[in-house]
Write an enzyme that holds these catalytic residues in place. Structure first.
Site, PDB file in Angstrom:
ATOM      1  CE  LYS A 180     -30.142 -20.732   1.480  1.00 51.87           C
ATOM      2  NZ  LYS A 180     -31.595 -20.519   1.451  1.00 51.87           N
ATOM      3  CB  THR A 211     -34.543 -22.501  12.177  1.00 51.57           C
ATOM      4  OG1 THR A 211     -34.630 -23.934  11.998  1.00 51.57           O
ATOM      5  CG2 THR A 211     -33.617 -22.207  13.340  1.00 51.57           C
ATOM      6  N   GLY A 213     -38.777 -21.394   8.018  1.00 54.54           N
ATOM      7  CA  GLY A 213     -38.897 -20.208   7.185  1.00 54.54           C
ATOM      8  C   GLY A 213     -37.605 -19.436   6.976  1.00 54.54           C
ATOM      9  CB  THR A 214     -34.085 -20.081   7.995  1.00 55.06           C
ATOM     10  OG1 THR A 214     -34.419 -20.384   9.350  1.00 55.06           O
ATOM     11  CG2 THR A 214     -32.775 -19.324   7.959  1.00 55.06           C
ATOM     12  N   GLY A 215     -34.915 -19.900   5.028  1.00 57.33           N
ATOM     13  CA  GLY A 215     -34.507 -19.663   3.645  1.00 57.33           C
ATOM     14  C   GLY A 215     -35.406 -18.671   2.933  1.00 57.33           C
ATOM     15  CB  CYS A 216     -39.100 -18.262   2.862  1.00 59.57           C
ATOM     16  SG  CYS A 216     -39.561 -19.940   2.391  1.00 59.57           S
TER      17      CYS A 216
END
Length: 267
Positions: A180, A211, A213-216
């Site tokens: 990412k 933003t 919580g983007t990765g989860c």
């Protein structure tokens, strides 16, 4: 006439930490799974005291509690995909890796090391367990560039660097690596590869600081799409589209960084 019973939606299990502020972790995972038409289930590995300003503390659950939750869900309900997030310690990483190795379902590993605010969520002593026990059972590993550096030592600041990062991550055994590049300048660029096929995924960068919580959310969206039967490249592309919309609709909450909006397609 007796009504036919409704058919259960695809079942997705998240093994991760709880976010008391509701923006990331188990809470973000379950919201994402619901938004994408799947039935989300959870194994809580750690509990955090967390809000828009950061993580004030976290507490691991005993390995036996994690194992019991996992067996309870998988042995009765079954799963069609599993996503892992915050696992906190080497013992929990190894426990979860052992459980995953015996489960016939695609696995998305989000190797969470730090929070959005820079708070450590994984013990340094657990890194070897992530490298050598967890990544080898992953269908897709989804590290950001900070997590790549933490796990492999590779620094990436352009497309060639992202290729080197992917090679380093694939060296630990996952079938696919999704690197990412959201921390780089320009478009939000990610690289998905299995070492042979390359898929570059681009999306416009939205001017929105909220933003959390983007990765989860991305990892859970991939798991949801895999549970529906999509191939990995299609699942990742659909998840990228979903999380891009969620970021664009992110909203302020508390005094810090607000969450992405998981229900952006319907609200």
């Amino acid at each position: 006439m007796t009504a036919l019973a409704a058919q259960a939606p695809p079942r997705v299990l998240t093994v991760a930490g709880s976010d008391s502020g509701g923006g990331a972790g188990i809470q973000a995972d379950l919201k994402t799974m619901l938004a994408l038409g799947t039935h989300g289930m959870s194994v809580i590995a750690a509990v955090t005291a967390q809000n828009s300003l950061g993580v004030q503390g976290y507490w691991e659950l005993p390995a036996e509690a994690v194992r019991a939750q996992y067996r309870s869900v998988v042995d009765d309900i079954g799963v069609q995909a599993v996503k892992t997030g915050m696992l906190a310690s080497a013992e929990l990483v190894e426990t979860v890796a052992e459980l995953l190795a015996a489960t016939e379902a695609p696995v998305v590993v989000d190797p969470v090391g730090v929070s959005k605010h820079g708070d450590a969520l994984l013990a340094t002593a657990a890194l070897d367990s992530v490298r050598h026990r967890l990544l080898p059972v992953a269908t897709v590993a989804t590290p950001n560039l900070d997590e790549v550096r933490q796990l492999t030592g590779v620094e990436a600041d352009d497309e060639d660097g992202m290729r080197r990062a992917a090679d380093a991550v694939l060296g630990f055994g996952p079938r696919w690596a999704l690197i990412k590049g959201g921390h780089l300048a320009g478009d939000a660029l990610d690289l998905l590869t299995d070492g042979t096929d390359e898929h570059w995924l681009r999306a416009p960068r939205h001017d929105n600081r909220h933003t959390h919580g983007t990765g989860c959310t991305l990892a859970s969206a991939i798991a949801a799409e895999l549970a529906k039967g999509r191939a990995v490249p299609d699942a990742v592309a659909a998840a990228k589209e979903y999380v891009t919309g969620a970021i664009a609709a992110g909203f302020p909450l508390g005094g810090g960084i607000g969450p992405v909006r998981h229900a952006w397609r319907t609200t």
